[in-house]
Design a protein around this motif. Structure first.
Motif, short mmCIF file in Angstrom:
data_model
loop_
_atom_site.label_atom_id
_atom_site.label_comp_id
_atom_site.label_asym_id
_atom_site.label_seq_id
_atom_site.Cartn_x
_atom_site.Cartn_y
_atom_site.Cartn_z
N ALA A 118 0.81 -1.28 0.23
CA ALA A 118 0.12 -0.07 -0.05
C ALA A 118 0.82 1.23 0.04
O ALA A 118 0.34 2.21 -0.05
N SER A 119 2.14 1.25 0.33
CA SER A 119 3.09 2.35 0.75
C SER A 119 3.50 2.72 -0.73
O SER A 119 4.28 3.95 -0.84
N VAL A 120 3.50 1.94 -1.83
CA VAL A 120 4.30 2.55 -3.12
C VAL A 120 3.54 1.93 -4.37
O VAL A 120 2.55 1.37 -4.10
N GLY A 121 4.00 2.62 -5.48
CA GLY A 121 3.34 2.33 -6.72
C GLY A 121 4.01 1.39 -7.50
O GLY A 121 3.74 0.98 -8.67
N ILE A 122 5.25 1.03 -7.03
CA ILE A 122 5.79 -0.26 -7.87
C ILE A 122 5.51 -1.44 -7.69
O ILE A 122 5.26 -1.81 -6.52
N PRO A 123 5.84 -2.39 -8.30
CA PRO A 123 5.62 -4.04 -8.13
C PRO A 123 6.45 -4.35 -6.63
O PRO A 123 7.41 -4.06 -6.80
N ILE A 124 5.46 -5.11 -5.97
CA ILE A 124 6.12 -5.93 -4.80
C ILE A 124 6.27 -7.39 -5.12
O ILE A 124 4.96 -7.94 -5.65
N ILE A 125 7.44 -7.95 -5.06
CA ILE A 125 7.40 -9.61 -5.11
C ILE A 125 7.80 -9.96 -3.59
O ILE A 125 8.56 -9.59 -2.85
N ALA A 126 6.72 -10.95 -3.12
CA ALA A 126 6.87 -11.53 -1.81
C ALA A 126 8.07 -12.50 -1.82
O ALA A 126 8.00 -13.43 -2.77
N LEU A 127 8.90 -12.72 -0.54
CA LEU A 127 9.91 -13.70 -0.73
C LEU A 127 9.83 -14.58 0.96
O LEU A 127 9.47 -13.65 1.76
N GLY A 128 10.23 -15.48 0.82
CA GLY A 128 10.50 -16.06 2.04
C GLY A 128 9.70 -17.33 2.44
O GLY A 128 8.55 -16.91 2.96
N GLY A 129 10.05 -18.60 2.33
CA GLY A 129 9.17 -19.43 2.67
C GLY A 129 8.04 -19.81 1.82
O GLY A 129 6.83 -20.48 2.30
N ILE A 130 8.01 -19.40 0.68
CA ILE A 130 6.70 -19.54 -0.19
C ILE A 130 6.67 -20.72 -0.93
O ILE A 130 7.92 -21.15 -1.38
N ASN A 131 5.67 -21.61 -1.06
CA ASN A 131 5.32 -22.72 -2.02
C ASN A 131 4.25 -22.46 -2.57
O ASN A 131 3.40 -21.60 -2.37
N ALA A 132 3.69 -23.65 -3.14
CA ALA A 132 2.40 -23.58 -3.74
C ALA A 132 1.25 -23.59 -2.98
O ALA A 132 0.27 -23.24 -3.30
N ALA A 133 1.50 -24.13 -1.71
CA ALA A 133 0.36 -24.15 -0.62
C ALA A 133 0.03 -22.81 -0.14
O ALA A 133 -1.03 -22.55 0.42
N ASN A 134 1.26 -21.76 -0.04
CA ASN A 134 0.77 -20.40 0.60
C ASN A 134 0.81 -19.31 -0.31
O ASN A 134 0.78 -18.22 0.19
N ALA A 135 1.34 -19.48 -1.49
CA ALA A 135 1.67 -18.41 -2.55
C ALA A 135 0.47 -17.54 -2.69
O ALA A 135 0.61 -16.33 -2.90
N ARG A 136 -0.84 -18.06 -2.77
CA ARG A 136 -1.95 -17.20 -2.98
C ARG A 136 -2.29 -15.96 -1.79
O ARG A 136 -3.03 -15.29 -1.82
N GLN A 137 -1.68 -16.46 -0.71
CA GLN A 137 -2.03 -15.68 0.44
C GLN A 137 -1.32 -14.55 0.27
O GLN A 137 -1.64 -13.23 0.50
N CYS A 138 0.00 -14.42 -0.36
CA CYS A 138 0.53 -13.24 -1.10
C CYS A 138 -0.15 -12.52 -1.96
O CYS A 138 0.05 -11.32 -1.85
N LEU A 139 -0.53 -13.06 -2.65
CA LEU A 139 -1.38 -12.63 -3.94
C LEU A 139 -2.55 -11.86 -3.25
O LEU A 139 -2.80 -10.63 -3.81
N ALA A 140 -3.18 -12.25 -2.34
CA ALA A 140 -4.35 -11.90 -1.74
C ALA A 140 -3.94 -10.22 -1.03
O ALA A 140 -4.69 -9.48 -0.73
N ALA A 141 -2.62 -10.28 -0.79
CA ALA A 141 -2.04 -8.93 -0.02
C ALA A 141 -1.74 -7.97 -1.28
O ALA A 141 -1.41 -6.80 -1.03
N GLY A 142 -2.01 -8.19 -2.44
CA GLY A 142 -1.80 -7.24 -3.41
C GLY A 142 -0.25 -7.19 -4.04
O GLY A 142 -0.06 -6.44 -5.02
N VAL A 143 0.39 -8.38 -4.07
CA VAL A 143 1.81 -8.17 -4.61
C VAL A 143 1.79 -8.58 -6.09
O VAL A 143 0.55 -9.19 -6.47
N ARG A 144 2.60 -8.43 -6.72
CA ARG A 144 2.79 -8.68 -8.28
C ARG A 144 3.05 -10.00 -8.43
O ARG A 144 3.18 -10.48 -9.74
#
Length: 203
Positions: A149-175
């Motif tokens: 929410a703080s910036v206008g450029i794409p954010i990529i989430a990192l750390g412990g991400i796999n097929a089981a939890n990746a969509r939680q990150c997408l729900a937070a608005g990451v690119r």
């Protein structure tokens, strides 16, 4: 629908006996590959980057971690900067406007500063517990939302991400999401990439 990015970070340690060049050739569907082999000399990294460039599937962009000189010399698509790399504004000046510049950030303040300095995207993490950050509490999806929410450029989430939890990150608005072990340590990296892409982009 805009497709989510899949960003893969290399690790010879996780790849084991397999060559990174052979592994890179199997990454069909990966949007960005960050070559992150901090123990290699500039010369070794340069030659590895050239070899990887030869085999990367079409559409996969090669970024070099930290080493702006190697990124320019090898004709990579860009560079990824960490907290102790060159200041992003300096790197942007040397790279020019055409190359990609990503920056790792760990706070809203750092995210805003990197955006102002000319970053094209930001890596933010770690989101979930991961063996590479043992003993350090994850920042979680809530912090991820704040940075998005703080910036206008794409954010990529990192750390412990796999097929089981990746969509939680997408729900937070990451690119997109960045992974290392989920692909580098996979017995079938091509299948791991396909499963991640399917998870990320299912409707």
């Amino acid at each position: 629908m805009t497709l989510a990015w899949l960003y893969v970070i290399t690790s010879r340690r996780l790849a084991g006996a397999r060559s990174l060049v052979d592994l890179a050739a199997k990454l069909e569907g990966v949007d960005y590959l960050q070559l992150r082999e901090k123990d290699l000399t500039g010369r070794e990294l340069y030659h590895l980057a050239l070899d990887i460039k030869q085999v990367l599937p079409p559409g996969t962009r090669l970024l070099i971690n930290d080493r702006l000189d190697v990124a320019l010399a090898a004709g990579a698509d860009g560079v990824h900067l960490g907290e102790n790399s060159l200041p992003p504004a300096v790197a942007r000046r040397l790279l020019g406007p055409e190359k990609i510049m990503g920056v790792s950030v760990h706070s809203v303040t750092a995210a805003r500063e990197a955006e102002k300095a000319g970053a094209d995207y930001l890596l933010f993490g770690h989101i979930f517990p991961t063996a590479s950050k043992e003993g350090i509490p994850p920042r979680g999806v809530g912090s991820l939302r704040e940075v998005v929410a703080s910036v206008g450029i794409p954010i990529i989430a990192l750390g412990g991400i796999n097929a089981a939890n990746a969509r939680q990150c997408l729900a937070a608005g990451v690119r997109g999401v960045a992974v290392m072990s989920a692909v580098m340590a996979a017995s079938d990296p091509a299948r791991a990439v396909a499963e991640l892409k399917q998870t990320l982009n299912k409707r």
